[in-house]
Scaffold this motif. Structure first.
Motif, PDB file in Angstrom:
ATOM      1  N   THR A 581      59.117 -42.625  16.560  1.00 27.61           N
ATOM      2  CA  THR A 581      59.851 -42.427  15.313  1.00 27.61           C
ATOM      3  C   THR A 581      59.102 -41.439  14.431  1.00 27.61           C
ATOM      4  O   THR A 581      57.869 -41.373  14.451  1.00 27.61           O
ATOM      5  CB  THR A 581      60.045 -43.757  14.562  1.00 27.61           C
ATOM      6  OG1 THR A 581      58.761 -44.337  14.284  1.00 27.61           O
ATOM      7  CG2 THR A 581      60.874 -44.718  15.401  1.00 27.61           C
ATOM      8  N   PHE A 582      59.905 -40.675  13.645  1.00 26.07           N
ATOM      9  CA  PHE A 582      59.354 -39.642  12.779  1.00 26.07           C
ATOM     10  C   PHE A 582      59.943 -39.767  11.379  1.00 26.07           C
ATOM     11  O   PHE A 582      61.119 -40.138  11.210  1.00 26.07           O
ATOM     12  CB  PHE A 582      59.671 -38.247  13.329  1.00 26.07           C
ATOM     13  CG  PHE A 582      58.941 -37.916  14.590  1.00 26.07           C
ATOM     14  CD1 PHE A 582      57.727 -37.253  14.544  1.00 26.07           C
ATOM     15  CD2 PHE A 582      59.457 -38.267  15.822  1.00 26.07           C
ATOM     16  CE1 PHE A 582      57.045 -36.945  15.704  1.00 26.07           C
ATOM     17  CE2 PHE A 582      58.787 -37.965  16.980  1.00 26.07           C
ATOM     18  CZ  PHE A 582      57.571 -37.302  16.921  1.00 26.07           C
ATOM     19  N   ASN A 583      59.126 -39.443  10.415  1.00 22.86           N
ATOM     20  CA  ASN A 583      59.603 -39.244   9.049  1.00 22.86           C
ATOM     21  C   ASN A 583      60.107 -37.806   8.966  1.00 22.86           C
ATOM     22  O   ASN A 583      59.366 -36.867   9.248  1.00 22.86           O
ATOM     23  CB  ASN A 583      58.438 -39.474   8.082  1.00 22.86           C
ATOM     24  CG  ASN A 583      58.842 -39.355   6.628  1.00 22.86           C
ATOM     25  OD1 ASN A 583      59.711 -38.553   6.282  1.00 22.86           O
ATOM     26  ND2 ASN A 583      58.204 -40.131   5.781  1.00 22.86           N
ATOM     27  N   ARG A 617      64.367 -41.207   8.519  1.00 25.42           N
ATOM     28  CA  ARG A 617      63.576 -41.430   9.725  1.00 25.42           C
ATOM     29  C   ARG A 617      64.427 -41.054  10.935  1.00 25.42           C
ATOM     30  O   ARG A 617      65.648 -41.190  10.923  1.00 25.42           O
ATOM     31  CB  ARG A 617      63.123 -42.887   9.839  1.00 25.42           C
ATOM     32  CG  ARG A 617      62.095 -43.282   8.785  1.00 25.42           C
ATOM     33  CD  ARG A 617      61.839 -44.781   8.834  1.00 25.42           C
ATOM     34  NE  ARG A 617      61.077 -45.184  10.000  1.00 25.42           N
ATOM     35  CZ  ARG A 617      59.753 -45.249  10.053  1.00 25.42           C
ATOM     36  NH1 ARG A 617      59.046 -44.896   8.996  1.00 25.42           N
ATOM     37  NH2 ARG A 617      59.135 -45.647  11.142  1.00 25.42           N
ATOM     38  N   MET A 618      63.731 -40.584  11.970  1.00 28.70           N
ATOM     39  CA  MET A 618      64.426 -40.189  13.186  1.00 28.70           C
ATOM     40  C   MET A 618      63.721 -40.818  14.378  1.00 28.70           C
ATOM     41  O   MET A 618      62.490 -40.811  14.465  1.00 28.70           O
ATOM     42  CB  MET A 618      64.435 -38.663  13.338  1.00 28.70           C
ATOM     43  CG  MET A 618      65.155 -38.165  14.597  1.00 28.70           C
ATOM     44  SD  MET A 618      65.171 -36.363  14.742  1.00 28.70           S
ATOM     45  CE  MET A 618      63.454 -36.056  15.144  1.00 28.70           C
ATOM     46  N   ASP A 619      64.514 -41.341  15.280  1.00 32.25           N
ATOM     47  CA  ASP A 619      64.008 -41.858  16.549  1.00 32.25           C
ATOM     48  C   ASP A 619      64.214 -40.771  17.598  1.00 32.25           C
ATOM     49  O   ASP A 619      65.340 -40.350  17.854  1.00 32.25           O
ATOM     50  CB  ASP A 619      64.768 -43.137  16.922  1.00 32.25           C
ATOM     51  CG  ASP A 619      64.113 -43.850  18.105  1.00 32.25           C
ATOM     52  OD1 ASP A 619      63.479 -43.166  18.924  1.00 32.25           O
ATOM     53  OD2 ASP A 619      64.253 -45.078  18.194  1.00 32.25           O
ATOM     54  N   TRP A 620      63.104 -40.330  18.225  1.00 34.37           N
ATOM     55  CA  TRP A 620      63.157 -39.184  19.136  1.00 34.37           C
ATOM     56  C   TRP A 620      63.837 -39.512  20.455  1.00 34.37           C
ATOM     57  O   TRP A 620      64.329 -38.631  21.145  1.00 34.37           O
ATOM     58  CB  TRP A 620      61.722 -38.695  19.378  1.00 34.37           C
ATOM     59  CG  TRP A 620      61.631 -37.426  20.175  1.00 34.37           C
ATOM     60  CD1 TRP A 620      61.602 -37.299  21.518  1.00 34.37           C
ATOM     61  CD2 TRP A 620      61.581 -36.098  19.644  1.00 34.37           C
ATOM     62  NE1 TRP A 620      61.525 -35.976  21.871  1.00 34.37           N
ATOM     63  CE2 TRP A 620      61.512 -35.209  20.725  1.00 34.37           C
ATOM     64  CE3 TRP A 620      61.575 -35.574  18.346  1.00 34.37           C
ATOM     65  CZ2 TRP A 620      61.426 -33.844  20.573  1.00 34.37           C
ATOM     66  CZ3 TRP A 620      61.487 -34.216  18.191  1.00 34.37           C
ATOM     67  CH2 TRP A 620      61.427 -33.357  19.293  1.00 34.37           C
ATOM     68  N   ASP A 621      63.837 -40.763  20.846  1.00 35.34           N
ATOM     69  CA  ASP A 621      64.385 -41.121  22.157  1.00 35.34           C
ATOM     70  C   ASP A 621      65.849 -40.728  22.237  1.00 35.34           C
ATOM     71  O   ASP A 621      66.604 -40.801  21.258  1.00 35.34           O
ATOM     72  CB  ASP A 621      64.248 -42.625  22.408  1.00 35.34           C
ATOM     73  CG  ASP A 621      62.798 -43.023  22.603  1.00 35.34           C
ATOM     74  OD1 ASP A 621      62.030 -42.182  23.078  1.00 35.34           O
ATOM     75  OD2 ASP A 621      62.451 -44.162  22.259  1.00 35.34           O
ATOM     76  N   ARG A 622      66.260 -40.299  23.439  1.00 42.83           N
ATOM     77  CA  ARG A 622      67.633 -39.842  23.614  1.00 42.83           C
ATOM     78  C   ARG A 622      68.585 -41.015  23.748  1.00 42.83           C
ATOM     79  O   ARG A 622      68.316 -41.963  24.492  1.00 42.83           O
ATOM     80  CB  ARG A 622      67.720 -38.932  24.842  1.00 42.83           C
ATOM     81  CG  ARG A 622      66.987 -37.636  24.660  1.00 42.83           C
ATOM     82  CD  ARG A 622      67.011 -36.814  25.919  1.00 42.83           C
ATOM     83  NE  ARG A 622      66.353 -37.521  27.017  1.00 42.83           N
ATOM     84  CZ  ARG A 622      66.104 -36.978  28.198  1.00 42.83           C
ATOM     85  NH1 ARG A 622      66.457 -35.736  28.431  1.00 42.83           N
ATOM     86  NH2 ARG A 622      65.511 -37.660  29.134  1.00 42.83           N
ATOM     87  N   PRO A 623      69.766 -40.935  23.061  1.00 44.06           N
ATOM     88  CA  PRO A 623      70.089 -39.885  22.085  1.00 44.06           C
ATOM     89  C   PRO A 623      69.329 -40.095  20.775  1.00 44.06           C
ATOM     90  O   PRO A 623      69.003 -41.220  20.426  1.00 44.06           O
ATOM     91  CB  PRO A 623      71.597 -40.043  21.883  1.00 44.06           C
ATOM     92  CG  PRO A 623      71.861 -41.477  22.158  1.00 44.06           C
ATOM     93  CD  PRO A 623      70.883 -41.885  23.231  1.00 44.06           C
ATOM     94  N   VAL A 624      69.087 -38.993  20.077  1.00 43.41           N
ATOM     95  CA  VAL A 624      68.352 -39.047  18.822  1.00 43.41           C
ATOM     96  C   VAL A 624      69.111 -39.890  17.805  1.00 43.41           C
ATOM     97  O   VAL A 624      70.339 -39.811  17.703  1.00 43.41           O
ATOM     98  CB  VAL A 624      68.128 -37.621  18.281  1.00 43.41           C
ATOM     99  CG1 VAL A 624      67.598 -37.659  16.860  1.00 43.41           C
ATOM    100  CG2 VAL A 624      67.165 -36.870  19.185  1.00 43.41           C
TER     101      VAL A 624
END
Length: 742
Positions: A581-583, A617-624
């Protein structure tokens, strides 16, 4: 001799004595005759070879014909001796051999041969055959003691593919007790004139003179096995001869082809070996001319010089001056503490070695270089030329060392993506505050591809001029890399910076593998991708930006097809590595020149919007997946209204609301899997207000919208395909609707 005197002396012998003398002489003549017959029959019938070859799997001897004229003395022709010990097989041929066997020691189960003379001798040894383990040692074995085996006509010898030809002589002696008893190689020597040494078809030495001395102390198999026998060996080798010219041809791809041609090089060796160590005073000098063609086809000539000197330590110097691009160059000066030879573990030589190596060489594989920089997500492979300036202290590469690779195949795996291309690599080693070595690597790809790790053969990005800088923050112990949790240590000890700009994305649909296709996908178009990312030593993104730019892209957004210019600037800052996860606070997305068709068939063009994710926040795992608070600027609210109903279904006054101009909006956005959620959306300007909440899940569409224009207001409920308009107490109705579930 006076025969008359002998006759008179014989007459004075008593008659009885004469009779016994005649009898004894006759008996001796009979015994000698029997020996001549029996001995020569033994040598010239299969009986002799059968007697000698009682262990044919270990030892065999054969000869053509033989003769013995005196007990203990034998001469044979066309001799062939073969043997097999452990994984080595050996053979010796001689045109003729003669020798003497001491008879009395046979009574003590000892075959003692004081001397053997051999003529026109050749020999061969091959290593690597089937292993034949020795039998367990047993007492009572016969003793074989050959004091001197001499030949003045040794013609050739072979050890594997190493062949020695010339005119040689040797004196060898050995002691061996059978049934696993003691073995000793007595002090022996060999000498060759006009020697020629070759490996396979390549000449190593010609017109040489070789002198060798060697001995192995008496020992049993249990006392020294295999290579451990060298700890009981004393030897000395003197060699002087002409060395060949080394030919190096470099093709346009930088590959090197080596070969030997006749030349005027020189080899001089005087090496002593005593029980596992080189003896002080040993020295080696090897001068080899170097010729060939470089990668441009230009011919060059040079020389390689190697010098080895042994005193209290061992000092090695090797030099080959560089003149032509793309070929061998070398300047090495290495000192090894002590004179011990690493017989069992070659790596034990490294902690004793210090010095400096500068050179250029072509390696068949460069995989070792990627491993050297402790980055398991980065690999350098394929063949290539390496320029090195390496300093070594106690077997470790020291600070100040540099290495450059003009051309190498590089692959970096970053968060599920595979970045690959031909690259130039430049590395250096700095010294840290605690004298630890800190590797740094700069990798530049003139052209590169990006593909998914699960589809490496289908790249979706092609670009130019990618730069990757990798540096150590703290030292990393190589042994620690094999322990559990090593990746966390690598991640903390290393960091990398990856940058590229305007890489081509020929088909934007390639991004759909990362997107929830039901609610956000690309239907066509091309664009560019730019990146500026900081990575940790494990290849995970720490922070950075990713930019997407496209013109006239076809998109599908919330069930509406549109054509638009896209500009996305994603700000990444890692929040949780384990969960990917990313900010992404500060991320911006701009859609310009948007044209779309509303559900009722009405077409719109020239629309635009800018979306700023203030907290997200973003979860990088596909799908985003994305979850955050958005600030939105839009040309008008027409697209927002189209998400709920056809334009002709709204009250007529809402046309004026759409035409009332730019709106500012804020709200919560969640995009995850099959769900797109817009919650608490508030769009307004000085003339109207619009409130909305919408949940799209698969093909299901649920939500509510409220719009106010002066004293006029309207609310609409969407429940899949059914719409319900509320024109009276619209705000009260909207406020009474429950919040949408995620």
């Amino acid at each position: 001799m006076d025969l008359n005197f002998v006759a008179r002396a014989w007459q004075r012998v008593p008659q009885t004595a004469q009779i016994w003398i005649r009898r004894i002489g006759f008996a001796l003549a009979c015994v000698y005759g029997v020996y001549l017959v029996a001995g020569n029959v033994f040598l010239n019938t299969p009986l002799g070879e059968w007697t000698a070859n009682r262990k044919p799997e270990k030892f065999q001897i054969a000869w053509g014909r033989g003769i013995t004229l005196w007990p203990g003395r034998v001469q044979v022709w066309d001799v062939l001796i073969k043997g097999h010990a452990a994984r080595a097989t050996w053979s010796v041929n001689a045109e003729r051999a003669s020798g003497r066997i001491a008879l009395l020691p046979l009574l003590r189960k000892t075959v003692r041969v004081p001397e053997i003379l051999a003529y026109e001798v050749t020999g061969a040894v091959d290593i690597g055959g089937p292993h034949k383990p020795p039998m367990p040692a047993r007492p009572g074995g016969w003793v074989l003691q050959f004091d001197r085996i001499h030949s003045d006509s040794i013609r050739s010898g072979r050890l594997g593919e190493l062949v020695l030809d010339g005119v040689g002589r040797a004196d060898v002696g050995f002691f061996k007790q059978l049934r696993g008893g003691a073995l000793e190689l007595m002090p022996s020597l060999a000498h060759f004139e006009n020697a020629r040494l070759r490996y396979g078809k390549e000449a190593v030495l010609r017109d040489g003179r070789i002198d060798a001395e060697f001995a192995i102390a008496r020992h049993t198999r249990d006392q020294a096995r295999g290579i451990a026998k060298l700890m009981l060996t004393d030897a000395r080798l003197k060699l002087d001869g002409k060395a060949p010219t080394l030919r190096i041809d470099v093709d346009p791809q930088g590959r090197i082809v080596l070969g030997n041609v006749a030349g005027n090089g020189r080899a001089q060796i005087d090496l002593g070996f005593a029980r596992g160590s080189l003896t002080p005073g040993s020295r080696l000098r090897w001068h080899t001319p170097v010729t060939g063609r470089d990668g441009r086809g230009a011919q060059f000539s040079d020389a390689l010089d190697i010098a080895l000197d042994v005193d209290r330590d061992t000092h090695l110097v090797a030099r080959a001056p560089a003149q032509a691009e793309g070929r061998l160059s070398l300047d090495a000066d290495i000192t090894v503490r002590g004179t011990q030879v690493p017989l069992k573990e070659v790596r034990s030589l490294l902690p004793r070695s210090s010095g400096h190596v500068v050179g250029r060489w072509h390696f068949a594989s460069l995989r070792w270089l990627g491993n050297f920089f402790h980055a398991p997500w980065l690999s350098l492979d394929g063949a290539g030329v390496v320029d090195a300036d390496v300093r070594v202290v106690d077997g470790r590469v020291a600070g100040g060392s540099r290495v450059g690779v003009p051309d190498v195949q590089a692959v970096a795996h970053v968060m599920g993506n595979r970045i690959s291309g031909r690259a130039r690599a430049d590395g250096r080693l700095d010294t840290g505050p605690n004298d630890e070595v800190l590797p740094h690597l700069e990798l530049r790809m003139e052209q590169f591809d990006i593909a998914g790790d699960d589809a490496p053969a289908r790249p979706f990005v092609r670009g130019k001029d990618l730069l990757l800088r990798l540096e150590s923050v703290t030292g990393v112990d190589r042994q620690a890399l094999r322990q559990p949790g090593a990746m966390k240590q690598v991640g903390q000890a290393m960091r990398a910076h990856l940058t590229f700009a305007d890489a081509q994305v020929p088909d934007l649909r390639a991004y759909n593998r990362y997107l929830p296709n039901d609610h956000l996908r690309f239907d066509g178009g091309a664009g560019t991708l730019s990146g500026d990312l900081t990575l940790d030593g494990a290849g995970a993104i720490g922070h950075g930006t990713l930019g997407v730019d496209a013109r006239a892209a076809r998109m599908h957004l919330a069930g509406i097809a549109l054509r638009t210019d896209v500009d996305i600037d994603t700000k990444l800052r890692r929040a949780d590595l384990r969960r990917h996860t990313f900010n992404i606070d500060g991320t911006r997305m701009a859609l310009r020149n948007v044209s779309f068709t509303e559900p009722g068939g009405e077409s719109r063009s020239g629309w635009w919007t800018r979306i700023d994710l203030q907290r997200a926040r973003m979860d990088w795992d596909r799908p985003v997946s994305i979850d955050g608070q958005a600030q939105i600027a839009m040309k008008d609210v027409g697209f927002l209204l189209a998400l709920f109903s056809r334009q002709r279904d709204y009250p007529k006054w809402m046309d004026k609301l759409i035409g009332a101009g730019q709106a500012q909006a804020n709200g919560k956005v969640r995009l995850a899997g099959q769900t797109l959620l817009l919650n608490d959306v508030n769009a307004d300007n000085q003339r109207y207000d619009v409130l909305a909440r919408l949940r799209l899940h698969g093909k299901q569409r649920n939500g509510s919208l409220y719009a106010k224009w002066g004293v006029l207001s309207c609310a609409v409920a969407v429940d899949n395909g059914r719409r319900d308009f509320h024109l009276i107490k619209a705000r009260e109705w909207y406020d009474a609707q429950p919040a949408l579930m995620r």
